[in-house]
Design a protein around this motif. Structure first.
Motif, PDB file in Angstrom:
ATOM      1  N   GLU A  79       0.825  -1.202   0.000  1.00  0.00           N
ATOM      2  CA  GLU A  79       0.000   0.000   0.000  1.00  0.00           C
ATOM      3  C   GLU A  79       0.870   1.267   0.000  1.00  0.00           C
ATOM      4  OE1 GLU A  79      -3.358   0.524  -0.007  1.00  0.00           O
ATOM      5  OE2 GLU A  79      -3.834  -1.587  -0.297  1.00  0.00           O
ATOM      6  N   PHE A  80       2.011   1.179   0.678  1.00  0.00           N
ATOM      7  CA  PHE A  80       2.920   2.327   0.658  1.00  0.00           C
ATOM      8  C   PHE A  80       3.443   2.569  -0.762  1.00  0.00           C
ATOM      9  CE2 PHE A  80       7.163   4.271   1.614  1.00  0.00           C
ATOM     10  CZ  PHE A  80       6.657   5.477   2.099  1.00  0.00           C
ATOM     11  N   ARG A  81       3.632   1.459  -1.521  1.00  0.00           N
ATOM     12  CA  ARG A  81       4.013   1.615  -2.936  1.00  0.00           C
ATOM     13  C   ARG A  81       2.903   2.299  -3.724  1.00  0.00           C
ATOM     14  NH1 ARG A  81       3.192  -2.476  -6.666  1.00  0.00           N
ATOM     15  NH2 ARG A  81       3.621  -4.097  -5.111  1.00  0.00           N
ATOM     16  N   PHE A  82       1.650   1.973  -3.418  1.00  0.00           N
ATOM     17  CA  PHE A  82       0.542   2.640  -4.105  1.00  0.00           C
ATOM     18  C   PHE A  82       0.595   4.154  -3.870  1.00  0.00           C
ATOM     19  CE2 PHE A  82      -2.225  -1.403  -3.436  1.00  0.00           C
ATOM     20  CZ  PHE A  82      -1.467  -2.070  -4.384  1.00  0.00           C
ATOM     21  N   ALA A  83       0.836   4.531  -2.606  1.00  0.00           N
ATOM     22  CA  ALA A  83       0.902   5.962  -2.273  1.00  0.00           C
ATOM     23  C   ALA A  83       2.056   6.637  -3.002  1.00  0.00           C
ATOM     24  CB  ALA A  83       1.037   6.142  -0.760  1.00  0.00           C
ATOM     25  N   GLN A  84       3.206   5.983  -3.052  1.00  0.00           N
ATOM     26  CA  GLN A  84       4.352   6.560  -3.741  1.00  0.00           C
ATOM     27  C   GLN A  84       4.113   6.610  -5.252  1.00  0.00           C
ATOM     28  OE1 GLN A  84       7.056   8.046  -2.536  1.00  0.00           O
ATOM     29  NE2 GLN A  84       6.348   7.730  -0.433  1.00  0.00           N
ATOM     30  N   THR A  85       3.354   5.653  -5.783  1.00  0.00           N
ATOM     31  CA  THR A  85       3.020   5.680  -7.209  1.00  0.00           C
ATOM     32  C   THR A  85       2.158   6.891  -7.519  1.00  0.00           C
ATOM     33  OG1 THR A  85       3.093   3.261  -7.295  1.00  0.00           O
ATOM     34  CG2 THR A  85       1.963   4.384  -9.096  1.00  0.00           C
ATOM     35  N   MET A  86       1.261   7.237  -6.619  1.00  0.00           N
ATOM     36  CA  MET A  86       0.436   8.434  -6.801  1.00  0.00           C
ATOM     37  C   MET A  86       1.319   9.681  -6.822  1.00  0.00           C
ATOM     38  SD  MET A  86      -2.597   9.826  -4.294  1.00  0.00           S
ATOM     39  CE  MET A  86      -2.988  11.577  -4.249  1.00  0.00           C
ATOM     40  N   ILE A  87       2.264   9.741  -5.900  1.00  0.00           N
ATOM     41  CA  ILE A  87       3.174  10.896  -5.871  1.00  0.00           C
ATOM     42  C   ILE A  87       4.008  10.932  -7.142  1.00  0.00           C
ATOM     43  CG2 ILE A  87       5.124  11.929  -4.643  1.00  0.00           C
ATOM     44  CD1 ILE A  87       4.010  10.680  -2.063  1.00  0.00           C
ATOM     45  N   PHE A  88       4.494   9.769  -7.601  1.00  0.00           N
ATOM     46  CA  PHE A  88       5.290   9.700  -8.826  1.00  0.00           C
ATOM     47  C   PHE A  88       4.497  10.227 -10.023  1.00  0.00           C
ATOM     48  CE2 PHE A  88       6.042   7.206 -12.709  1.00  0.00           C
ATOM     49  CZ  PHE A  88       7.338   7.580 -13.010  1.00  0.00           C
ATOM     50  N   LEU A 335       9.297   4.379 -12.546  1.00  0.00           N
ATOM     51  CA  LEU A 335       8.748   4.208 -11.201  1.00  0.00           C
ATOM     52  C   LEU A 335       9.758   3.546 -10.269  1.00  0.00           C
ATOM     53  CD1 LEU A 335       6.423   4.324  -9.172  1.00  0.00           C
ATOM     54  CD2 LEU A 335       5.606   2.138 -10.080  1.00  0.00           C
ATOM     55  N   ARG A 336      10.465   2.534 -10.735  1.00  0.00           N
ATOM     56  CA  ARG A 336      11.405   1.843  -9.849  1.00  0.00           C
ATOM     57  C   ARG A 336      12.487   2.793  -9.349  1.00  0.00           C
ATOM     58  NH1 ARG A 336      13.593  -2.766  -8.009  1.00  0.00           N
ATOM     59  NH2 ARG A 336      15.861  -2.982  -8.024  1.00  0.00           N
ATOM     60  N   ASP A 337      13.018   3.609 -10.243  1.00  0.00           N
ATOM     61  CA  ASP A 337      14.043   4.568  -9.816  1.00  0.00           C
ATOM     62  C   ASP A 337      13.477   5.547  -8.805  1.00  0.00           C
ATOM     63  OD1 ASP A 337      15.804   3.336 -11.547  1.00  0.00           O
ATOM     64  OD2 ASP A 337      15.375   4.715 -13.199  1.00  0.00           O
ATOM     65  N   PHE A 338      12.209   5.936  -9.004  1.00  0.00           N
ATOM     66  CA  PHE A 338      11.583   6.871  -8.064  1.00  0.00           C
ATOM     67  C   PHE A 338      11.418   6.208  -6.694  1.00  0.00           C
ATOM     68  CE2 PHE A 338       7.865   8.697  -5.992  1.00  0.00           C
ATOM     69  CZ  PHE A 338       8.133  10.057  -6.047  1.00  0.00           C
ATOM     70  N   LEU A 339      10.999   4.947  -6.683  1.00  0.00           N
ATOM     71  CA  LEU A 339      10.793   4.257  -5.410  1.00  0.00           C
ATOM     72  C   LEU A 339      12.115   4.065  -4.668  1.00  0.00           C
ATOM     73  CD1 LEU A 339       8.224   1.490  -6.482  1.00  0.00           C
ATOM     74  CD2 LEU A 339       7.751   3.632  -5.280  1.00  0.00           C
ATOM     75  N   LEU A 340      13.172   3.795  -5.416  1.00  0.00           N
ATOM     76  CA  LEU A 340      14.471   3.563  -4.766  1.00  0.00           C
ATOM     77  C   LEU A 340      15.065   4.851  -4.195  1.00  0.00           C
ATOM     78  CD1 LEU A 340      16.086   1.033  -7.281  1.00  0.00           C
ATOM     79  CD2 LEU A 340      14.942   0.550  -5.105  1.00  0.00           C
ATOM     80  N   GLN A 341      14.494   5.993  -4.586  1.00  0.00           N
ATOM     81  CA  GLN A 341      14.986   7.267  -4.052  1.00  0.00           C
ATOM     82  C   GLN A 341      14.285   7.686  -2.766  1.00  0.00           C
ATOM     83  OE1 GLN A 341      14.570  10.119  -7.203  1.00  0.00           O
ATOM     84  NE2 GLN A 341      16.046   9.084  -8.552  1.00  0.00           N
ATOM     85  N   VAL A 342      13.244   6.923  -2.371  1.00  0.00           N
ATOM     86  CA  VAL A 342      12.536   7.255  -1.137  1.00  0.00           C
ATOM     87  C   VAL A 342      13.508   7.107   0.038  1.00  0.00           C
ATOM     88  CG1 VAL A 342      10.678   6.592   0.423  1.00  0.00           C
ATOM     89  CG2 VAL A 342      10.302   6.592  -2.051  1.00  0.00           C
TER      90      VAL A 342
END
Length: 850
Positions: A79-88, A335-342
């Protein structure tokens, strides 16, 4: 409870308005302030509601004390990935030309997967951040669209509040079919198909694999209850029965969950349809491990079928081989690069980022805790493999991505970006929520992956699914392999297709499991419902005679066509046995032999008469009529052969007419002989004055009597001739080939005329029986007519009552019996004298008197 919340909200709003008007008091927020977990300011604000935490501790409720705050724990990486996908997606749009000179902000709240936190989240999204407002509480909501929630029940709660203000809600994961009700939820949209289609797809799935006896377990909420109700209805239409249907909730006691698992273990169904949210799936699997629940073929809903964390070794022994429908996966570039920058360094004061980091790396930022690894913030997410970093199955994340872009395209059209000749958007009055809903309904665009995004009249997308199967790859890891597809937009019968790949079944087996209440009936049997049990439980009953079932578990037995009959197994129709009196069978052979023997005897007698033609006995017997009588008797014997063999048009017409004419000729000859005897011996006057029965007169009488029969036969053949007929009414299992009389009147007329001639012969012969001659032929004629009459009188009832080929046999027997009777009664005494007693063959002896 949801309705009560809506009413309370309205009362609060009305109370605030009345109070502001009467007391001129400022609008003041009641209760504690809820702040978003993640936020960013912008010209347009999108609210987000995700189940970022999966556990909730509810405070004790009291009538005297204020309830304590809800505490959510156990971060949900997916679910945290879903939230970060929205931000992305928002950041991607802000950096694009889709909304020039307009920025998008966001406010993301945690629903904890429960209705109560969802209520607080939506109220916080609707409220402003200020503690007080001037005058009244009529200010516009700070958010323009809400994306979420991840559960149907939470989404319904949010809609009952946001719908009052016509704030559109776009859900990425709420699949309850009830949300397609446009009258109840006019401002709701979603990027995931309705469970109405998924439930029907699951019903077609279990039917496709022949599983007609399944168990079912569901989440005790709107998602599970509505989805399972649709599945059971669709399964019933497909002929699938549900042995049991149990509901569980994550708030249920352990005893309740254990009871459900025990029921599943005791059930006879080998297939379990699990319409569960992930939270209920977790507690069910934990109890299944405790009770060692194995050997079931799991069929899952889209909420858990591609949940990667369930595919670990802990649950793989239970879930391996699972099948279920899910939405198509996609790739989101960047998206993967964005998630890895969290990283917590992005916002050091954000507790959620710190909690995420601690849960991911198993460390803590608090230095006072002993025995735990200290978090440095420099740990690398690239080294971590968990649901947050795993982007190999982007399905629901893609729904979040599409929802954000749907908002952006709606705003693009609403603000008329690029239409005024400039590259900017026309920003005027505050956005009206009705207009936002209208433009969301009209969006139609294509994202980078090539997928088209639009909503139907109910706010739903096109229902397309992939059928995934849990399999192991070469290294032993569980992977989700697509083995089929379902497209609800295609015609019925073409919606569900398989791609031909091998499927792994329960316990890594390659053999498909069998789940039926009753074994399929073999060909030749049909199922019969057992009283008091579902239609899938039945006993097998053999098909009745003349009926077949040529496949396993045929619903009904099919009656064979008229000229076919069921075989011994009742599995196929075979041509009926064709029955007729043939030369090959014993009866036909014997009758034909007797017929030929009779004809041979008449020929032999003709030879004897010809040899002794000059003797007194032959002369006294009227040799001319005797030879004609022998000739007609030979024909009578031979005409019986026309009754044997396969009936044809010519044989049917020949057999009855030949029989009628030859017997008429025979009886006419006997009648002429009888008349001649009577006339000769009754004369009292000299020969030259008594009218003699001369030879020409005898010939004329024989010819006349025979011609009358010929005329009757000609009329019969002209008006209604006999014809071949397949009699299927008398015997159902065989076809009787027979000759239909055409006109029964013609047949009985022919027979009646023969009877008339025989009666005349009998009467005249009886009158001449005591004439004073040593060789009184009238006696023998009398006896022969008695036999003839007896045979044909008994023939009538035997003919009418005899079945099939025996009817023909009875008629042949009557012909042969009457022919032999005439032959032996008339010619046997003469043959005896001619061959064995020649001394009696003198004129003196013939004229002598006893």
């Amino acid at each position: 409870m949801c309705d009560c919340i809506s009413v309370m909200l309205l009362l609060v709003v009305v109370y605030g308005v009345l109070g502001a008007e009467e007391d001129a008091a400022v609008c003041e927020m009641l209760g504690s302030q809820e702040f978003p977990l993640l936020s960013k300011k912008g010209d347009i604000t999108i609210g987000g509601a995700f189940s970022i935490h999966s556990q909730i501790s509810q405070p004790s409720l009291s009538l005297t004390d204020t309830p304590g705050p809800l505490i959510c724990s156990r971060i949900n990486f997916r679910e945290f990935r879903f939230a970060q996908t929205m931000i992305f997606a928002i950041e991607e749009i802000n950096n694009s030309s889709l909304l020039p000179n307009v920025s998008i902000g966001y406010k993301i709240f945690d629903t904890c997967g429960s209705t109560l936190p969802s209520t607080r989240a939506v109220m916080s999204l609707l409220n402003g951040e200020e503690r007080t407002l001037e005058k009244t509480c009529s200010s516009q909501s700070p958010v323009h669209v809400i994306i979420g929630a991840s559960e149907s029940s939470s989404t319904i709660v949010m809609l009952q509040i946001s719908g009052i203000f016509q704030i559109p809600v776009i859900s990425h994961f709420a699949t309850c079919a009830c949300l397609s009700n446009r009258k109840a939820y006019p401002s709701f949209f979603r990027t995931i198909p309705s469970d109405y289609y998924q439930s029907r797809a699951l019903a077609k799935l279990v039917k496709h694999f022949g599983w007609t006896w399944v168990g079912a377990v569901r989440s005790d909420n709107d998602y599970g209850n509505n989805g399972m109700a649709t599945f059971i209805a669709a399964a019933s239409q497909e002929g699938v029965c549900v042995e049991y249907s149990e509901a569980i909730s994550r708030t249920d006691s352990s005893e309740q969950v254990a009871r459900v698992v025990r029921l599943i273990r005791r059930g006879s169904a080998k297939v379990l349809v699990a319409f569960l949210a992930q939270s209920e799936m977790d507690i069910l699997l934990e109890e299944a491990l405790r009770q060692n629940l194995t050997g079931l073929q799991w069929v899952g809903s889209e909420s858990w079928i591609t949940a990667g964390y369930l595919a670990d070794k802990r649950y793989s022994g239970i879930l391996m081989g699972s099948l279920g429908f899910t939405i198509r996966k996609s790739k989101i570039t960047g998206l993967r690069d964005f998630l890895l920058q969290v990283n917590p360094s992005q916002d050091p004061q954000n507790n959620l980022l710190r909690e995420f980091w601690e849960a991911t790396f198993g460390c803590t930022f608090q230095s006072s805790l002993h025995g735990q690894t200290q978090c440095s913030g420099t740990e690398k997410l690239q080294d971590i493999k968990n649901p947050f970093t795993d982007v190999s199955e982007l399905r629901i994340s893609n729904n979040v991505y599409k929802a954000v872009y749907a908002v952006a395209h709606a705003m693009h059209n609403m603000l008329k970006c690029g239409e005024s000749g400039t590259a900017s958007c026309v920003w005027g009055d505050p956005l009206q929520q009705q207009q936002v809903v209208k433009h969301l309904q009209d969006v139609n665009f294509t994202i980078q992956s090539g997928e088209r995004v639009y909503f139907d009249k109910n706010g739903d997308p096109t229902a397309t699914y992939e059928l995934v199967n849990w399999q192991r790859n070469r290294v032993g890891d569980v992977v989700f392999v697509t083995v089929g597809n379902y497209d609800a937009s295609l015609p019925n019968g073409k919606q569900f297709t398989m791609n031909g790949l091998n499927i792994t079944w329960v316990a890594d087996s390659l053999k498909r499991p069998l789940s039926v209440c009753s074994e399929s009936c073999l060909p030749g049997f049909r199922p019969a419902v057992i009283k008091g049990k579902p239609i899938c439980c039945f006993s097998c009953i053999a098909c009745a005679a003349g009926e077949i079932s040529n496949s396993s578990n045929s619903a009904e037995c099919t009656r064979c066509p008229l000229e076919y009959w069921s075989n011994e197994d009742h599995s196929q129709c075979v041509p009926k046995v064709i029955e007729f009196l043939s030369y090959e069978e014993t009866m036909g052979s014997l009758l034909a032999a007797f017929s030929l023997v009779g004809a041979s005897l008449t020929l032999a007698m003709s030879y004897i008469f010809f040899r002794f033609r000059h003797t007194p006995l032959v002369k006294a017997s009227n040799s001319e009529l005797s030879f004609l009588l022998l000739f007609s008797l030979a024909l009578c014997f031979l005409c019986s052969l026309t009754f044997i063999g396969r009936p044809t048009v010519w044989s049917c017409m020949l057999r009855h007419t030949a029989f009628g004419i030859t017997f008429a000729l025979c009886i006419s000859c006997i009648l002429a002989k009888t008349i001649a005897v009577v006339v000769a011996f009754k004369a009292r006057r000299p020969a030259n004055t008594v009218p003699q029965c001369s030879a020409p007169l005898q010939r004329t009488s024989v010819l006349s009597c025979t011609l009358i029969q010929v005329l009757v036969c000609v009329l019969w053949l002209t008006l209604a001739p006999p014809f071949p007929y397949k009699n299927t009414a008398h015997a159902t299992e065989r076809i009787i080939l027979e000759c239909d009389l055409g006109s029964p009147i013609g047949f009985w007329a022919v027979l009646g005329y023969i009877g008339l001639l025989a009666v005349l012969c009998l009467i005249l012969a009886f009158l001449a029986r005591k004439l004073p001659d040593n060789f009184n032929e009238a006696k023998f004629i009398t006896f022969s007519m008695l036999i003839f009459s007896a045979v044909w009188i008994t023939f009538i009832p035997a003919y009418v009552s005899s079945p099939g080929k025996f009817t023909v046999a009875v008629e042949i027997f009557a012909i042969l019996a009457s022919s032999f009777g005439l032959f032996f009664c008339i010619f046997a005494p003469k043959c005896y004298i001619l061959l064995l007693k020649p001394e009696r063959n003198t004129k003196k002896h013939m004229m002598g008197r006893n």
